[in-house]
Design a protein around this motif. Sequence first.
Motif, PDB file in Angstrom:
ATOM      1  N   ARG A 164      17.526  -3.815  -9.431  1.00 53.68           N
ATOM      2  CA  ARG A 164      17.272  -2.979  -8.260  1.00 53.68           C
ATOM      3  C   ARG A 164      16.598  -1.681  -8.659  1.00 53.68           C
ATOM      4  O   ARG A 164      15.651  -1.230  -8.012  1.00 53.68           O
ATOM      5  CB  ARG A 164      18.580  -2.685  -7.523  1.00 53.68           C
ATOM      6  N   THR A 165      17.062  -1.088  -9.749  1.00 52.77           N
ATOM      7  CA  THR A 165      16.468   0.158 -10.233  1.00 52.77           C
ATOM      8  C   THR A 165      15.012  -0.064 -10.618  1.00 52.77           C
ATOM      9  O   THR A 165      14.138   0.742 -10.290  1.00 52.77           O
ATOM     10  CB  THR A 165      17.267   0.703 -11.435  1.00 52.77           C
ATOM     11  N   LYS A 166      14.736  -1.171 -11.285  1.00 47.82           N
ATOM     12  CA  LYS A 166      13.361  -1.470 -11.685  1.00 47.82           C
ATOM     13  C   LYS A 166      12.470  -1.718 -10.466  1.00 47.82           C
ATOM     14  O   LYS A 166      11.323  -1.272 -10.420  1.00 47.82           O
ATOM     15  CB  LYS A 166      13.319  -2.683 -12.616  1.00 47.82           C
ATOM     16  N   ARG A 167      12.991  -2.389  -9.443  1.00 45.30           N
ATOM     17  CA  ARG A 167      12.217  -2.600  -8.215  1.00 45.30           C
ATOM     18  C   ARG A 167      11.898  -1.274  -7.537  1.00 45.30           C
ATOM     19  O   ARG A 167      10.776  -1.069  -7.048  1.00 45.30           O
ATOM     20  CB  ARG A 167      12.985  -3.505  -7.247  1.00 45.30           C
ATOM     21  N   LEU A 168      12.858  -0.366  -7.504  1.00 46.66           N
ATOM     22  CA  LEU A 168      12.623   0.947  -6.902  1.00 46.66           C
ATOM     23  C   LEU A 168      11.567   1.729  -7.679  1.00 46.66           C
ATOM     24  O   LEU A 168      10.708   2.397  -7.089  1.00 46.66           O
ATOM     25  CB  LEU A 168      13.928   1.750  -6.832  1.00 46.66           C
ATOM     26  N   MET A 169      11.610   1.635  -9.006  1.00 47.91           N
ATOM     27  CA  MET A 169      10.614   2.336  -9.824  1.00 47.91           C
ATOM     28  C   MET A 169       9.228   1.741  -9.612  1.00 47.91           C
ATOM     29  O   MET A 169       8.248   2.480  -9.511  1.00 47.91           O
ATOM     30  CB  MET A 169      11.006   2.285 -11.308  1.00 47.91           C
ATOM     31  N   ARG A 170       9.122   0.421  -9.539  1.00 51.04           N
ATOM     32  CA  ARG A 170       7.829  -0.227  -9.313  1.00 51.04           C
ATOM     33  C   ARG A 170       7.232   0.168  -7.962  1.00 51.04           C
ATOM     34  O   ARG A 170       6.041   0.435  -7.849  1.00 51.04           O
ATOM     35  CB  ARG A 170       7.967  -1.748  -9.359  1.00 51.04           C
ATOM     36  N   GLU A 171       8.069   0.199  -6.940  1.00 50.43           N
ATOM     37  CA  GLU A 171       7.591   0.565  -5.609  1.00 50.43           C
ATOM     38  C   GLU A 171       7.151   2.029  -5.581  1.00 50.43           C
ATOM     39  O   GLU A 171       6.124   2.360  -4.982  1.00 50.43           O
ATOM     40  CB  GLU A 171       8.681   0.310  -4.566  1.00 50.43           C
ATOM     41  N   SER A 172       7.899   2.890  -6.229  1.00 53.94           N
ATOM     42  CA  SER A 172       7.519   4.306  -6.296  1.00 53.94           C
ATOM     43  C   SER A 172       6.167   4.460  -6.982  1.00 53.94           C
ATOM     44  O   SER A 172       5.315   5.233  -6.533  1.00 53.94           O
ATOM     45  CB  SER A 172       8.577   5.106  -7.053  1.00 53.94           C
ATOM     46  N   TYR A 173       5.980   3.709  -8.072  1.00 59.00           N
ATOM     47  CA  TYR A 173       4.699   3.768  -8.780  1.00 59.00           C
ATOM     48  C   TYR A 173       3.570   3.230  -7.904  1.00 59.00           C
ATOM     49  O   TYR A 173       2.494   3.814  -7.827  1.00 59.00           O
ATOM     50  CB  TYR A 173       4.770   2.967 -10.085  1.00 59.00           C
ATOM     51  N   ARG A 174       3.818   2.115  -7.221  1.00 63.94           N
ATOM     52  CA  ARG A 174       2.791   1.494  -6.391  1.00 63.94           C
ATOM     53  C   ARG A 174       2.283   2.450  -5.310  1.00 63.94           C
ATOM     54  O   ARG A 174       1.082   2.533  -5.041  1.00 63.94           O
ATOM     55  CB  ARG A 174       3.340   0.225  -5.734  1.00 63.94           C
ATOM     56  N   LEU A 175       3.182   3.205  -4.719  1.00 63.51           N
ATOM     57  CA  LEU A 175       2.789   4.111  -3.646  1.00 63.51           C
ATOM     58  C   LEU A 175       2.054   5.356  -4.140  1.00 63.51           C
ATOM     59  O   LEU A 175       1.299   5.962  -3.393  1.00 63.51           O
ATOM     60  CB  LEU A 175       4.015   4.515  -2.821  1.00 63.51           C
ATOM     61  N   VAL A 176       2.259   5.739  -5.393  1.00 74.38           N
ATOM     62  CA  VAL A 176       1.580   6.909  -5.931  1.00 74.38           C
ATOM     63  C   VAL A 176       0.353   6.528  -6.774  1.00 74.38           C
ATOM     64  O   VAL A 176      -0.434   7.378  -7.173  1.00 74.38           O
ATOM     65  CB  VAL A 176       2.567   7.782  -6.749  1.00 74.38           C
ATOM     66  N   GLU A 177       0.153   5.230  -6.967  1.00 73.30           N
ATOM     67  CA  GLU A 177      -0.912   4.734  -7.852  1.00 73.30           C
ATOM     68  C   GLU A 177      -2.305   5.223  -7.463  1.00 73.30           C
ATOM     69  O   GLU A 177      -3.121   5.543  -8.330  1.00 73.30           O
ATOM     70  CB  GLU A 177      -0.885   3.211  -7.846  1.00 73.30           C
ATOM     71  N   ASP A 178      -2.608   5.296  -6.181  1.00 74.30           N
ATOM     72  CA  ASP A 178      -3.941   5.715  -5.736  1.00 74.30           C
ATOM     73  C   ASP A 178      -4.250   7.165  -6.102  1.00 74.30           C
ATOM     74  O   ASP A 178      -5.417   7.539  -6.187  1.00 74.30           O
ATOM     75  CB  ASP A 178      -4.077   5.538  -4.225  1.00 74.30           C
ATOM     76  N   ARG A 179      -3.244   7.966  -6.303  1.00 69.63           N
ATOM     77  CA  ARG A 179      -3.437   9.384  -6.634  1.00 69.63           C
ATOM     78  C   ARG A 179      -3.475   9.645  -8.137  1.00 69.63           C
ATOM     79  O   ARG A 179      -3.716  10.777  -8.560  1.00 69.63           O
ATOM     80  CB  ARG A 179      -2.307  10.207  -6.012  1.00 69.63           C
ATOM     81  N   LEU A 180      -3.241   8.625  -8.968  1.00 65.35           N
ATOM     82  CA  LEU A 180      -3.186   8.820 -10.414  1.00 65.35           C
ATOM     83  C   LEU A 180      -4.583   8.822 -11.031  1.00 65.35           C
ATOM     84  O   LEU A 180      -5.467   8.098 -10.590  1.00 65.35           O
ATOM     85  CB  LEU A 180      -2.356   7.711 -11.070  1.00 65.35           C
ATOM     86  N   LEU A 181      -4.754   9.629 -12.054  1.00 63.69           N
ATOM     87  CA  LEU A 181      -5.970   9.600 -12.851  1.00 63.69           C
ATOM     88  C   LEU A 181      -5.977   8.306 -13.654  1.00 63.69           C
ATOM     89  O   LEU A 181      -4.918   7.801 -14.038  1.00 63.69           O
ATOM     90  CB  LEU A 181      -6.019  10.807 -13.783  1.00 63.69           C
TER      91      LEU A 181
END
Length: 114
Positions: free
Chosen positions: A58-75
């Motif tokens: 569950r923790t890993k799924r939450l981290m993946r989703e958090s990353y996915r939503l911020v991915e467009d803003r990453l360099l």
Amino acid sequence: MKNTQPIKLNRDFRRLYRSGKSEAGGFVVVYLRPNNRTYNRVGFTVGKSVGKAVVRNRTKRLMRESYRLVEDRLLVGYDMIIVARNRAAGQSYERISKDMRFVLHTLGVINNNC
């Protein structure tokens, strides 16, 4: 994750742990290193000290989703490993997401122009 490839090889994880720049938040630690490519590579790690398998997944799924939503803003052009701390067990999505954005902003990877 459209602009991101997974990091799967143990040698890549070890290289990042050894020579990557790191920053810790309340719930996650991010190791970062430039990769000289036109895309990012990311790996997620949740150790056994976080909890049993259900809690770790569950923790890993939450981290993946958090990353996915911020991915467009990453360099682009970075390798990163996102590691869950023990305190991440049982936390809400909002708290983990906020902490991950804070750590990525501290490392200077989030593009503020988007």
